[in-house]
Scaffold this motif. Structure first.
Motif, PDB file in Angstrom:
ATOM      1  N   GLY A 101       0.780  -1.238   0.000  1.00 18.83           N
ATOM      2  CA  GLY A 101       0.000   0.000   0.000  1.00 18.83           C
ATOM      3  C   GLY A 101       0.808   1.282   0.000  1.00 18.83           C
ATOM      4  N   PHE A 102       2.121   1.178  -0.108  1.00 16.40           N
ATOM      5  CA  PHE A 102       2.932   2.397  -0.098  1.00 16.40           C
ATOM      6  C   PHE A 102       3.109   2.954  -1.510  1.00 16.40           C
ATOM      7  CE2 PHE A 102       4.385   0.090   3.707  1.00 16.40           C
ATOM      8  CZ  PHE A 102       4.081   1.060   4.651  1.00 16.40           C
ATOM      9  N   ILE A 103       3.364   4.245  -1.549  1.00 17.26           N
ATOM     10  CA  ILE A 103       3.661   4.900  -2.819  1.00 17.26           C
ATOM     11  C   ILE A 103       5.171   4.842  -2.994  1.00 17.26           C
ATOM     12  CG2 ILE A 103       3.457   7.025  -4.151  1.00 17.26           C
ATOM     13  CD1 ILE A 103       1.186   7.826  -2.150  1.00 17.26           C
ATOM     14  N   VAL A 104       5.598   4.086  -3.978  1.00 14.90           N
ATOM     15  CA  VAL A 104       7.020   3.781  -4.097  1.00 14.90           C
ATOM     16  C   VAL A 104       7.491   3.930  -5.538  1.00 14.90           C
ATOM     17  CG1 VAL A 104       8.780   2.037  -3.593  1.00 14.90           C
ATOM     18  CG2 VAL A 104       6.647   2.044  -2.304  1.00 14.90           C
ATOM     19  N   ASP A 105       8.731   4.361  -5.699  1.00 14.16           N
ATOM     20  CA  ASP A 105       9.310   4.404  -7.038  1.00 14.16           C
ATOM     21  C   ASP A 105      10.798   4.145  -6.941  1.00 14.16           C
ATOM     22  OD1 ASP A 105       9.296   4.586  -9.778  1.00 14.16           O
ATOM     23  OD2 ASP A 105       8.428   6.597  -9.845  1.00 14.16           O
ATOM     24  N   ILE A 140       9.100   0.273   7.759  1.00 12.13           N
ATOM     25  CA  ILE A 140       8.476   1.462   7.169  1.00 12.13           C
ATOM     26  C   ILE A 140       7.103   1.670   7.786  1.00 12.13           C
ATOM     27  CG2 ILE A 140       7.542   2.449   5.026  1.00 12.13           C
ATOM     28  CD1 ILE A 140      10.477   2.372   4.873  1.00 12.13           C
ATOM     29  N   GLU A 141       6.408   0.570   8.005  1.00 13.58           N
ATOM     30  CA  GLU A 141       5.051   0.676   8.547  1.00 13.58           C
ATOM     31  C   GLU A 141       5.028   1.354   9.910  1.00 13.58           C
ATOM     32  OE1 GLU A 141       3.778  -3.367   8.119  1.00 13.58           O
ATOM     33  OE2 GLU A 141       2.732  -2.954   6.233  1.00 13.58           O
ATOM     34  N   GLN A 142       6.076   1.112  10.714  1.00 10.27           N
ATOM     35  CA  GLN A 142       6.064   1.715  12.053  1.00 10.27           C
ATOM     36  C   GLN A 142       7.004   2.911  12.158  1.00 10.27           C
ATOM     37  OE1 GLN A 142       7.585  -2.167  13.629  1.00 10.27           O
ATOM     38  NE2 GLN A 142       8.798  -0.830  14.956  1.00 10.27           N
ATOM     39  N   GLY A 143       7.477   3.388  11.043  1.00 11.59           N
ATOM     40  CA  GLY A 143       8.406   4.523  11.080  1.00 11.59           C
ATOM     41  C   GLY A 143       9.775   4.041  11.487  1.00 11.59           C
ATOM     42  N   LEU A 144      10.702   4.966  11.659  1.00  9.93           N
ATOM     43  CA  LEU A 144      12.059   4.522  12.012  1.00  9.93           C
ATOM     44  C   LEU A 144      12.213   4.370  13.506  1.00  9.93           C
ATOM     45  CD1 LEU A 144      14.838   6.224   9.861  1.00  9.93           C
ATOM     46  CD2 LEU A 144      14.169   3.823  10.032  1.00  9.93           C
TER      47      LEU A 144
END
Length: 422
Positions: free
Chosen positions: A356-360, A418-422
């Motif tokens: 579900g992330f916006i990734v490139d 990534i889901e929980q941040g750094l």
RNA sequence: GCGGCCGUGGCGAAGUGGUUAACGCACCGGAUUGUGGUUCCGGCACGCGUGGGUUCGAUCCCCACCGGUCGCCCCA
């Protein structure tokens, strides 16, 4: 430059379509609240539909239509407006038989008129419009007007002016028409050539002539409002009372004449009063059409509607300094170094998108520095770096671009991290 | 459909009848063989809307066409 876009048309590029999508969404949501439903009709119709529906004497039909003959010898016309098609569909599909009445419809799409282009006027333009068919209640006239105003107010526009008039019913119009002819006939020779023609074909149009507006005969020309019969007069009063009840401001202008033949009773326009608007200030217009459905072969049923131009709506937004753009931000930009890492990169990008992330990632074989620049330009939250040594160890570097904070973790844990941040 | 103004790189914008068509932004490369946003250095229009014409020579002059823009007509 080889092949150029046709005159009076325009491309909408990604930075603009974003705005369009927001506007379209807003209008559709508004339609739902007012309980109108979408109808989609063809972009071309039999030419007779517009000749009968819009009116043979109108400029639209006389000189602005895109008419062509198809291979079967039929005369077809790219639709210059939306109401005639909706009315045609209403009749053809016998919507007057539906249990839910009045029939409340909205449409959105391109319209075509062959005109000399300038800002706010193109040969293909986009209209959003509504039609409420099957009621002759002043309350629904007010509903349509309120809807029209909400289209702009929902998007934050403030400098608006609502102009209102009544053209009366058939009897009132005829009386007024005769009065106009009687009034102007003695001055015929002093009027411009256009007006001399209008005197024969459509005397109403004399009233908004720019050439003759200072002619003495204009000053005391008969006003339609003085020729409304009792029913028409009461109808107009009731429409205004509904608007007053809703707290909607308007100005009555008995010179407001709409360019399409089918209007009766209520006619209105919404204009922008924002600075920087040129000669074209009309954002939308509409009114009641009590004879239209019958004119094209349907039952004696009345309707009312309005249409707005999305292009002019956007001009108004710009004039008032309103921006609907939302940031186009990436969650992650994956940076790879070396051939093996590219495969790991593809896999990671795919997994993150699935999550579900916006990734490139980079597809131009750029150096790492340039890849970081790209991540920065795209305003990515995280850069994920994978090189040869990371591949060997099965890890990835996650860097939070906002503050430069960086971590090295197992590549399989990136998604969770990534889901929980750094 | 009529009248005015305009048309230079991805964008903005200077300029001249005659060798290499300013400048800014953007972009690319380097300074710093694997870590961005700053800085510095370098690169980036065989071309000045298209086609004719005038001229020894035109991006700059003339004509036509195409497109944009403003006004008129009219409209959303």
């Amino acid at each position: 430059m080889n092949i150029h876009i046709p005159r009076g048309t325009e491309d909408l590029l990604p930075e603009q379509t974003k705005t369009w999508q927001i506007i379209e969404d807003t209008l559709k949501q508004l339609s739902e609240r007012y309980h109108y439903h979408e109808i989609r009709t063809p972009m071309f119709e039999r030419t007779e539909l517009f000749q009968r529906g819009v009116g043979d004497t109108t400029d639209i039909v006389q000189k602005e239509m895109y008419t062509f003959t198809d291979r079967g010898g039929r005369s077809l016309t790219l639709r210059p407006e939306g109401t005639a098609s909706v009315a045609r569909s209403y009749v053809q599909n016998k919507m007057h038989g539906n249990p839910e009445q009045p029939t409340k419809l909205y449409y959105l799409g391109p319209m075509f008129r062959y005109e000399r282009p300038q800002q706010g006027r193109t040969r293909q333009f986009t209209q959003f419009g509504i039609e409420a068919i099957g009621s002759a209640d002043p309350a629904i006239d007010a509903e349509v007007i309120a809807f029209a105003m909400d289209c702009y107010q929902d998007l934050g526009l403030k400098s608006l002016k609502l102009v209102l008039n009544s053209l009366g019913d058939h009897e009132s119009r005829e009386a007024h028409r005769q009065a106009l002819v009687d009034h102007f006939k003695p001055h015929e020779d002093e009027l411009c050539s256009d007006c001399q023609m209008r005197l024969e074909q459509n005397p109403l149009r004399l009233l908004d002539c720019k050439v003759d507006q200072d002619h003495p005969s204009m000053q005391n020309a008969p006003s339609i409002l003085d020729y409304l019969n009792d029913y028409s007069q009461q109808y107009f009063i009731d429409v205004k009372k509904h608007l007053d009840a809703m707290g909607i401001d308007y100005v009555v202008d008995d010179a407001l004449v709409r360019g399409l033949d089918y209007y009766t009773h209520t006619a209105f326009e919404i204009m922008s009063e924002a600075d920087g608007f040129g000669s074209i200030t009309t954002l939308s217009g509409g009114g009641r059409y009590n004879g239209l459905i019958q004119d094209i072969g349907g039952p004696e049923i009345s309707g009312i509607g309005f249409a707005l131009s999305i292009e002019r709506l956007i001009m108004a937004l710009e004039a008032e300094g309103i921006s609907l753009d939302s940031e186009d931000e990436l969650d992650c930009y994956v940076i790879t170094m070396g051939d093996e890492a590219k495969f790991a990169g593809s896999k990671l990008v795919y997994q993150l998108r699935k999550a579900g992330f916006i990734v490139d990632q980079d597809y131009l074989d750029k150096k790492m520095k340039a890849q970081f620049k790209a991540a920065d330009r795209y305003q990515a939250s995280y850069a994920i770096v994978i090189g040869e040594s990371e591949i060997e160890q099965g890890v990835a570097n996650i860097k939070r671009l906002e503050d430069g904070e960086q971590k090295t973790i197992a590549i399989d844990d990136v998604k969770a991290q990534i889901e929980q941040g750094l």
